[in-house]
Design a protein around this motif. Structure first.
Motif, PDB file in Angstrom:
ATOM      1  N   PRO A   1      -3.117  -6.890  -0.289  1.00  9.28           N
ATOM      2  CA  PRO A   1      -4.046  -6.537  -0.308  1.00  9.28           C
ATOM      3  C   PRO A   1      -4.392  -5.072  -0.009  1.00  9.28           C
ATOM      4  CG  PRO A   1      -3.857  -8.163   1.454  1.00  9.28           C
ATOM      5  CD  PRO A   1      -2.331  -7.591   0.774  1.00  9.28           C
ATOM      6  N   GLU A   2      -6.281  -5.100  -0.178  1.00  2.79           N
ATOM      7  CA  GLU A   2      -6.098  -2.814   0.211  1.00  2.79           C
ATOM      8  C   GLU A   2      -5.744  -2.744   1.358  1.00  2.79           C
ATOM      9  OE1 GLU A   2      -7.251   0.568  -0.879  1.00  2.79           O
ATOM     10  OE2 GLU A   2      -6.649  -1.296  -1.853  1.00  2.79           O
ATOM     11  N   SER A   3      -6.035  -3.225   2.773  1.00  6.45           N
ATOM     12  CA  SER A   3      -5.778  -2.574   3.746  1.00  6.45           C
ATOM     13  C   SER A   3      -4.217  -2.490   4.101  1.00  6.45           C
ATOM     14  CB  SER A   3      -5.952  -3.614   5.371  1.00  6.45           C
ATOM     15  OG  SER A   3      -5.594  -4.793   5.423  1.00  6.45           O
ATOM     16  N   LEU A   4      -3.204  -3.134   3.250  1.00  6.26           N
ATOM     17  CA  LEU A   4      -2.125  -3.060   3.603  1.00  6.26           C
ATOM     18  C   LEU A   4      -1.184  -1.801   2.494  1.00  6.26           C
ATOM     19  CD1 LEU A   4       0.280  -6.705   3.673  1.00  6.26           C
ATOM     20  CD2 LEU A   4      -0.973  -4.513   6.345  1.00  6.26           C
ATOM     21  N   VAL A   5      -1.831  -1.516   1.558  1.00  7.16           N
ATOM     22  CA  VAL A   5      -2.124  -0.856   0.125  1.00  7.16           C
ATOM     23  C   VAL A   5      -1.970   0.236   1.291  1.00  7.16           C
ATOM     24  CG1 VAL A   5      -2.528   0.569  -1.633  1.00  7.16           C
ATOM     25  CG2 VAL A   5      -2.265  -2.010  -1.636  1.00  7.16           C
ATOM     26  N   GLU A   6      -3.581   0.629   2.073  1.00  7.65           N
ATOM     27  CA  GLU A   6      -3.063   2.146   2.362  1.00  7.65           C
ATOM     28  C   GLU A   6      -1.946   2.525   3.668  1.00  7.65           C
ATOM     29  OE1 GLU A   6      -4.116   5.679   3.451  1.00  7.65           O
ATOM     30  OE2 GLU A   6      -5.133   4.637   2.044  1.00  7.65           O
TER      31      GLU A   6
ATOM     32  N   VAL B   1       3.002   4.690   5.184  1.00  7.39           N
ATOM     33  CA  VAL B   1       4.889   4.342   5.223  1.00  7.39           C
ATOM     34  C   VAL B   1       6.184   5.406   3.975  1.00  7.39           C
ATOM     35  CG1 VAL B   1       7.272   2.868   5.234  1.00  7.39           C
ATOM     36  CG2 VAL B   1       4.583   2.275   6.087  1.00  7.39           C
ATOM     37  N   GLU B   2       5.213   5.201   2.994  1.00  8.37           N
ATOM     38  CA  GLU B   2       5.367   5.954   2.013  1.00  8.37           C
ATOM     39  C   GLU B   2       5.427   7.485   2.255  1.00  8.37           C
ATOM     40  OE1 GLU B   2       6.458   7.462  -2.345  1.00  8.37           O
ATOM     41  OE2 GLU B   2       4.037   6.217  -2.129  1.00  8.37           O
ATOM     42  N   GLU B   3       4.892   7.870   2.534  1.00  7.21           N
ATOM     43  CA  GLU B   3       4.731   9.342   2.895  1.00  7.21           C
ATOM     44  C   GLU B   3       5.426  10.086   4.364  1.00  7.21           C
ATOM     45  OE1 GLU B   3       0.936  13.068   4.715  1.00  7.21           O
ATOM     46  OE2 GLU B   3       0.608  10.624   3.586  1.00  7.21           O
TER      47      GLU B   3
ATOM     48  N   GLN C   1       8.803  12.682   4.329  1.00  8.87           N
ATOM     49  CA  GLN C   1       8.192  13.776   4.916  1.00  8.87           C
ATOM     50  C   GLN C   1      10.251  13.727   6.376  1.00  8.87           C
ATOM     51  OE1 GLN C   1       4.983  13.940   6.865  1.00  8.87           O
ATOM     52  NE2 GLN C   1       3.376  14.379   5.307  1.00  8.87           N
ATOM     53  N   ALA C   2      10.073  12.357   6.148  1.00  7.82           N
ATOM     54  CA  ALA C   2      10.811  12.179   7.317  1.00  7.82           C
ATOM     55  C   ALA C   2      12.702  12.654   7.320  1.00  7.82           C
ATOM     56  CB  ALA C   2      11.485  11.008   8.236  1.00  7.82           C
ATOM     57  N   TRP C   3      12.576  11.949   5.344  1.00  9.10           N
ATOM     58  CA  TRP C   3      14.128  11.920   4.844  1.00  9.10           C
ATOM     59  C   TRP C   3      14.435  13.467   3.901  1.00  9.10           C
ATOM     60  CZ3 TRP C   3      16.934   8.887   6.007  1.00  9.10           C
ATOM     61  CH2 TRP C   3      18.185   8.559   5.328  1.00  9.10           C
ATOM     62  N   ALA C   4      13.270  14.395   3.758  1.00  7.61           N
ATOM     63  CA  ALA C   4      13.634  15.591   3.488  1.00  7.61           C
ATOM     64  C   ALA C   4      13.591  16.822   4.530  1.00  7.61           C
ATOM     65  CB  ALA C   4      12.337  15.959   3.390  1.00  7.61           C
TER      66      ALA C   4
END
Length: 402
Positions: free
Chosen positions: A36-41, A46-48, A52-55
């Motif tokens: 759903p759109e709310s979870l896409v955002e 989470v990806e962003e 950032q964290a993994w780098a």
């Protein structure tokens, strides 16, 4: 189902297997972000945050410290000497059962809990089947001062009472799921529905390499520590430096993905072992479930069918998208064993090596025993098997059968 080779030979020279997913979170034709759109955002956030964290060396250092001081890493590589002699192969066990909480799940959960705290989230949402992911989530939440809500199928609550008690003792709320099969699939569905209304203050801590992007990739990276440790240990232990076969059980597939990631660029043959009643990679068809495109058990109308396994953690009707991709490439092979074979393997390991494995891990061992017996594993082969968890949680089940 298309025919695929048993193995991919030779290993791809560019070393890109099990790297980052392609555009739109894809592993070949699998993966993606079907939500759903709310979870896409929410998934984009989470990806962003993960990228950032993994780098960030600070984040990686904090996670490494927790894995060492709290989870007990590195875990040993144990030669199964008596069983190896009986089977005619050299079997080594990567001992994830010796981590704090008793399974590989703690590796991923500590990473996601740190990420959630970094994102300003105050609560972890999780699903669990065997209870090990729920226990790990409750443990990490208690450690970092977060709340935890764990969704668990009513059937699994009955057969995993010990882990339910552990979760509640650690302060987690355990929510019974009474719909559908009342097992892992339905617990995952309910957890995702709950997350829709709680994205502002909660992080969904998915326990396996399933779900919408970036979860399959992110969970694999948090579990990669298994394979990287094992590769270094094999280099020191084995004359060839790399085992002939690398074997792990597969439900959604996180312990296998983490193990395989350490050996994907080597000549080692990768074998994922599924429950006969939950064989998404071995017998599944292309479909969409829980936010990703992968291989799932389906009926003629394309409806997801119920999986079955004596091991609650393998009671899932599909497989993570990267495993589906590895299968298509021929880089990994996926096989099945029965409940009876798994129980027999658990008993045999207990009586030859003094180790009671989780029934999930016993599936991997059952294939090793069978393959050594029928000659598929040649005499003298070296086999690395990830022992993903300990069998305390399965004592009640085993007691009824033995």
């Amino acid at each position: 189902m298309r025919d695929v080779p048993l193995w991919r030979e030779p290993v791809p020279p560019d070393g890109t297997t099990m790297g980052e997913p392609e555009a739109r979170g894809r592993f070949g034709e699998y993966g993606g972000r079907y939500a759903p759109e709310s979870l896409v955002e929410a998934c984009r956030e989470v990806e962003e945050a993960f990228r950032q964290a993994w780098a960030d060396p600070g984040f990686r250092g904090a996670l490494a410290r927790l894995l060492a001081l709290h989870a007990g890493r590195p875990t040993p590589l144990t030669p199964a000497e008596r069983l190896s002699q009986a089977l005619g192969v050299r079997l080594y066990l990567k001992r994830e059962d010796l981590t704090h909480t008793g399974s590989h799940k703690i590796n991923n959960v500590l990473g996601q809990a740190l990420l959630a705290a970094r994102m300003g989230r105050r609560r972890l949402i999780a699903e669990t089947g065997a209870g090990q992911h729920g226990v790990a989530t409750a443990t990490a939440a208690a450690l970092l001062g977060l709340e935890a809500t764990v969704f668990m199928g009513e059937r699994d609550i009955e057969r995993q009472a010990l882990n339910v008690f552990r979760m509640r003792m650690l302060g987690a709320e355990v929510v019974p799921v009474t719909t559908g099969s009342r097992t892992l699939k339905d617990a995952t569905s309910q957890a995702m529905r709950h997350w829709v209304g709680a994205t502002g203050d909660s992080h969904y801590c998915i326990g396996s390499v399933v779900g919408p992007d970036p979860y399959p990739w992110m969970v694999r990276e948090f579990q990669r520590v298994i394979g990287e440790e094992a590769r270094g240990q094999c280099a020191a232990e084995l004359r060839t430096g790399v085992p002939d076969h690398v074997v792990a059980c597969v439900g959604g597939g996180s312990n296998a993905a983490g193990t395989f990631a350490g050996f994907a660029d080597t000549p080692a043959r990768l074998v994922g072992v599924e429950a006969q009643g939950g064989a998404g990679a071995a017998r599944g068809r292309l479909g969409v479930l829980h936010g990703c495109r992968s291989l799932f058990l389906q009926d003629d109308e394309g409806q997801i069918t119920q999986a079955h396994s004596i091991a609650a953690g393998l009671d899932y009707p599909g497989v993570g998208p990267e495993h589906a991709h590895l299968r298509d490439l021929g880089r990994a092979r996926y096989v099945t064993v029965t409940d009876e074979e798994a129980v027999g393997a658990a008993v045999r390991l207990a009586r030859t090596e003094g180790i009671v494995p989780a029934l999930e891990s016993a599936h991997a061992l059952a294939w090793v025993i069978r393959a050594a017996g029928d000659g598929e594993l040649p005499a003298g082969s070296t086999v690395l098997m990830t022992l993903s968890g300990r069998g305390d949680k399965d004592v009640s089940t085993l007691k009824e059968l033995l």
